[in-house]
Write a protein that holds these residues in place. Structure first.
Motif, PDB file in Angstrom:
ATOM      1  N   CYS A  99       0.805  -1.232   0.000  1.00 35.92           N
ATOM      2  CA  CYS A  99       0.000   0.000   0.000  1.00 35.92           C
ATOM      3  C   CYS A  99       0.832   1.274   0.000  1.00 35.92           C
ATOM      4  O   CYS A  99       0.298   2.351  -0.208  1.00 35.92           O
ATOM      5  CB  CYS A  99      -0.974   0.005   1.168  1.00 35.92           C
ATOM      6  N   GLY A 100       2.131   1.181   0.272  1.00 29.74           N
ATOM      7  CA  GLY A 100       2.993   2.352   0.271  1.00 29.74           C
ATOM      8  C   GLY A 100       2.992   3.134   1.569  1.00 29.74           C
ATOM      9  O   GLY A 100       3.581   4.206   1.655  1.00 29.74           O
ATOM     10  N   LEU A 101       2.355   2.609   2.592  1.00 30.91           N
ATOM     11  CA  LEU A 101       2.284   3.278   3.889  1.00 30.91           C
ATOM     12  C   LEU A 101       3.637   3.231   4.584  1.00 30.91           C
ATOM     13  O   LEU A 101       4.312   2.205   4.583  1.00 30.91           O
ATOM     14  CB  LEU A 101       1.233   2.595   4.768  1.00 30.91           C
ATOM     15  N   GLU A 102       4.034   4.360   5.177  1.00 37.15           N
ATOM     16  CA  GLU A 102       5.241   4.362   5.992  1.00 37.15           C
ATOM     17  C   GLU A 102       4.866   3.809   7.358  1.00 37.15           C
ATOM     18  O   GLU A 102       3.919   4.279   7.990  1.00 37.15           O
ATOM     19  CB  GLU A 102       5.793   5.771   6.118  1.00 37.15           C
ATOM     20  N   THR A 103       5.583   2.800   7.804  1.00 34.04           N
ATOM     21  CA  THR A 103       5.221   2.107   9.034  1.00 34.04           C
ATOM     22  C   THR A 103       6.463   1.795   9.856  1.00 34.04           C
ATOM     23  O   THR A 103       7.564   1.699   9.315  1.00 34.04           O
ATOM     24  CB  THR A 103       4.452   0.809   8.706  1.00 34.04           C
ATOM     25  N   GLU A 104       6.274   1.671  11.151  1.00 33.59           N
ATOM     26  CA  GLU A 104       7.382   1.322  12.035  1.00 33.59           C
ATOM     27  C   GLU A 104       7.668  -0.169  12.014  1.00 33.59           C
ATOM     28  O   GLU A 104       8.775  -0.598  12.282  1.00 33.59           O
ATOM     29  CB  GLU A 104       7.060   1.748  13.465  1.00 33.59           C
ATOM     30  N   ARG A 105       6.664  -0.955  11.704  1.00 38.05           N
ATOM     31  CA  ARG A 105       6.793  -2.411  11.731  1.00 38.05           C
ATOM     32  C   ARG A 105       6.352  -2.973  10.386  1.00 38.05           C
ATOM     33  O   ARG A 105       5.336  -2.591   9.852  1.00 38.05           O
ATOM     34  CB  ARG A 105       5.904  -2.961  12.836  1.00 38.05           C
ATOM     35  N   ARG A 106       7.137  -3.878   9.827  1.00 38.35           N
ATOM     36  CA  ARG A 106       6.708  -4.541   8.609  1.00 38.35           C
ATOM     37  C   ARG A 106       6.895  -6.044   8.742  1.00 38.35           C
ATOM     38  O   ARG A 106       7.681  -6.503   9.553  1.00 38.35           O
ATOM     39  CB  ARG A 106       7.408  -4.072   7.345  1.00 38.35           C
ATOM     40  N   TYR A 107       6.164  -6.757   7.923  1.00 39.30           N
ATOM     41  CA  TYR A 107       6.173  -8.210   7.962  1.00 39.30           C
ATOM     42  C   TYR A 107       6.512  -8.750   6.584  1.00 39.30           C
ATOM     43  O   TYR A 107       6.129  -8.167   5.572  1.00 39.30           O
ATOM     44  CB  TYR A 107       4.798  -8.739   8.377  1.00 39.30           C
ATOM     45  N   ALA A 108       7.206  -9.881   6.541  1.00 41.70           N
ATOM     46  CA  ALA A 108       7.600 -10.485   5.277  1.00 41.70           C
ATOM     47  C   ALA A 108       6.453 -11.318   4.721  1.00 41.70           C
ATOM     48  O   ALA A 108       5.980 -12.235   5.381  1.00 41.70           O
ATOM     49  CB  ALA A 108       8.828 -11.357   5.470  1.00 41.70           C
ATOM     50  N   LEU A 109       6.020 -10.988   3.516  1.00 42.76           N
ATOM     51  CA  LEU A 109       5.024 -11.819   2.842  1.00 42.76           C
ATOM     52  C   LEU A 109       5.701 -12.860   1.972  1.00 42.76           C
ATOM     53  O   LEU A 109       5.263 -13.994   1.900  1.00 42.76           O
ATOM     54  CB  LEU A 109       4.108 -10.959   1.958  1.00 42.76           C
ATOM     55  N   ASP A 110       6.761 -12.460   1.279  1.00 42.57           N
ATOM     56  CA  ASP A 110       7.485 -13.374   0.405  1.00 42.57           C
ATOM     57  C   ASP A 110       8.958 -12.997   0.440  1.00 42.57           C
ATOM     58  O   ASP A 110       9.372 -12.026  -0.194  1.00 42.57           O
ATOM     59  CB  ASP A 110       6.929 -13.273  -1.019  1.00 42.57           C
ATOM     60  N   LEU A 111       9.746 -13.751   1.183  1.00 41.25           N
ATOM     61  CA  LEU A 111      11.161 -13.419   1.328  1.00 41.25           C
ATOM     62  C   LEU A 111      11.947 -13.652   0.046  1.00 41.25           C
ATOM     63  O   LEU A 111      12.916 -12.956  -0.221  1.00 41.25           O
ATOM     64  CB  LEU A 111      11.778 -14.224   2.473  1.00 41.25           C
ATOM     65  N   ARG A 112      11.526 -14.615  -0.770  1.00 39.33           N
ATOM     66  CA  ARG A 112      12.237 -14.863  -2.030  1.00 39.33           C
ATOM     67  C   ARG A 112      12.155 -13.655  -2.956  1.00 39.33           C
ATOM     68  O   ARG A 112      13.101 -13.345  -3.654  1.00 39.33           O
ATOM     69  CB  ARG A 112      11.688 -16.090  -2.747  1.00 39.33           C
ATOM     70  N   ARG A 113      11.039 -12.989  -2.950  1.00 42.29           N
ATOM     71  CA  ARG A 113      10.853 -11.812  -3.810  1.00 42.29           C
ATOM     72  C   ARG A 113      11.061 -10.508  -3.053  1.00 42.29           C
ATOM     73  O   ARG A 113      11.005  -9.449  -3.642  1.00 42.29           O
ATOM     74  CB  ARG A 113       9.457 -11.827  -4.409  1.00 42.29           C
ATOM     75  N   GLY A 114      11.284 -10.577  -1.760  1.00 40.94           N
ATOM     76  CA  GLY A 114      11.526  -9.389  -0.958  1.00 40.94           C
ATOM     77  C   GLY A 114      10.298  -8.506  -0.789  1.00 40.94           C
ATOM     78  O   GLY A 114      10.396  -7.291  -0.849  1.00 40.94           O
ATOM     79  N   ILE A 115       9.131  -9.111  -0.584  1.00 41.23           N
ATOM     80  CA  ILE A 115       7.892  -8.362  -0.409  1.00 41.23           C
ATOM     81  C   ILE A 115       7.595  -8.236   1.078  1.00 41.23           C
ATOM     82  O   ILE A 115       7.423  -9.228   1.765  1.00 41.23           O
ATOM     83  CB  ILE A 115       6.723  -9.046  -1.145  1.00 41.23           C
ATOM     84  N   TRP A 116       7.525  -6.984   1.545  1.00 37.83           N
ATOM     85  CA  TRP A 116       7.255  -6.678   2.946  1.00 37.83           C
ATOM     86  C   TRP A 116       5.984  -5.853   3.022  1.00 37.83           C
ATOM     87  O   TRP A 116       5.671  -5.095   2.115  1.00 37.83           O
ATOM     88  CB  TRP A 116       8.415  -5.890   3.541  1.00 37.83           C
ATOM     89  N   CYS A 117       5.244  -5.988   4.124  1.00 34.72           N
ATOM     90  CA  CYS A 117       3.980  -5.244   4.228  1.00 34.72           C
ATOM     91  C   CYS A 117       3.769  -4.706   5.631  1.00 34.72           C
ATOM     92  O   CYS A 117       4.421  -5.118   6.585  1.00 34.72           O
ATOM     93  CB  CYS A 117       2.809  -6.118   3.818  1.00 34.72           C
ATOM     94  N   CYS A 118       2.812  -3.772   5.730  1.00 34.80           N
ATOM     95  CA  CYS A 118       2.438  -3.178   7.012  1.00 34.80           C
ATOM     96  C   CYS A 118       1.480  -4.125   7.754  1.00 34.80           C
ATOM     97  O   CYS A 118       0.981  -5.087   7.171  1.00 34.80           O
ATOM     98  CB  CYS A 118       1.778  -1.824   6.778  1.00 34.80           C
ATOM     99  N   PRO A 119       1.198  -3.857   9.018  1.00 34.89           N
ATOM    100  CA  PRO A 119       0.288  -4.731   9.781  1.00 34.89           C
ATOM    101  C   PRO A 119      -1.112  -4.829   9.167  1.00 34.89           C
ATOM    102  O   PRO A 119      -1.718  -5.894   9.182  1.00 34.89           O
ATOM    103  CB  PRO A 119       0.230  -4.084  11.163  1.00 34.89           C
ATOM    104  N   LEU A 120      -1.624  -3.744   8.609  1.00 29.83           N
ATOM    105  CA  LEU A 120      -2.962  -3.784   8.011  1.00 29.83           C
ATOM    106  C   LEU A 120      -2.987  -4.689   6.778  1.00 29.83           C
ATOM    107  O   LEU A 120      -3.881  -5.524   6.637  1.00 29.83           O
ATOM    108  CB  LEU A 120      -3.421  -2.377   7.630  1.00 29.83           C
ATOM    109  N   CYS A 121      -2.005  -4.542   5.890  1.00 29.66           N
ATOM    110  CA  CYS A 121      -1.950  -5.406   4.702  1.00 29.66           C
ATOM    111  C   CYS A 121      -1.757  -6.868   5.110  1.00 29.66           C
ATOM    112  O   CYS A 121      -2.313  -7.758   4.477  1.00 29.66           O
ATOM    113  CB  CYS A 121      -0.835  -4.961   3.761  1.00 29.66           C
ATOM    114  N   LEU A 122      -0.966  -7.104   6.148  1.00 33.32           N
ATOM    115  CA  LEU A 122      -0.777  -8.480   6.628  1.00 33.32           C
ATOM    116  C   LEU A 122      -2.104  -9.063   7.088  1.00 33.32           C
ATOM    117  O   LEU A 122      -2.425 -10.213   6.767  1.00 33.32           O
ATOM    118  CB  LEU A 122       0.234  -8.528   7.768  1.00 33.32           C
ATOM    119  N   HIS A 123      -2.892  -8.281   7.813  1.00 27.86           N
ATOM    120  CA  HIS A 123      -4.181  -8.765   8.298  1.00 27.86           C
ATOM    121  C   HIS A 123      -5.105  -9.109   7.127  1.00 27.86           C
ATOM    122  O   HIS A 123      -5.727 -10.173   7.115  1.00 27.86           O
ATOM    123  CB  HIS A 123      -4.826  -7.726   9.205  1.00 27.86           C
TER     124      HIS A 123
END
Length: 79
Positions: free
Chosen positions: A6-30
Motif C-alpha cells: 500500500c505504500g504506507l510508511e510504518t514502524e513495523r513490517r512483515y515479510a510476505l514473500d522473502l524470495r521476492r523481498g515483499i514486505w507489508c504493514c500490519p494492516l496489509c498483513l491482516h
C-alpha cells in the motif's frame, strides 16, 4: 520503512514473500491472512494471494475506502 503493497510508511513490517523481498504493514498483513485463509483452501498459491491483495488495496484506494491510519478490528474489515 515502507509497505510494498500500500505504500504506507510504518514502524513495523512483515515479510510476505522473502524470495521476492515483499514486505507489508500490519494492516496489509491482516487483509492478506484473510485472503490466504479463504483462497488457500481453493488451491491458490501464495503468489496468487499476494496478487489478489494488491488488487484489493488498489481498488479500495481508488474508491476512497482504504484507511491505513485507522485502528481496525476484525469486525470493521468484514464490513
Amino acid at each position: 520503512m515502507i509497505c510494498d503493497i500500500c505504500g504506507l510508511e510504518t514502524e513495523r513490517r512483515y515479510a510476505l514473500d522473502l524470495r521476492r523481498g515483499i514486505w507489508c504493514c500490519p494492516l496489509c498483513l491482516h487483509v492478506y491472512q484473510r485472503i490466504w485463509s479463504y483462497y488457500s483452501k481453493k488451491g491458490y498459491s501464495r503468489e496468487r494471494c499476494i496478487s489478489i491483495l494488491r488488487r484489493v488495496v488498489e481498488r479500495q484506494k481508488r474508491e476512497g475506502k482504504w484507511r491505513p491510519n485507522a485502528v481496525y478490528s476484525t469486525e470493521s474489515i468484514e464490513e
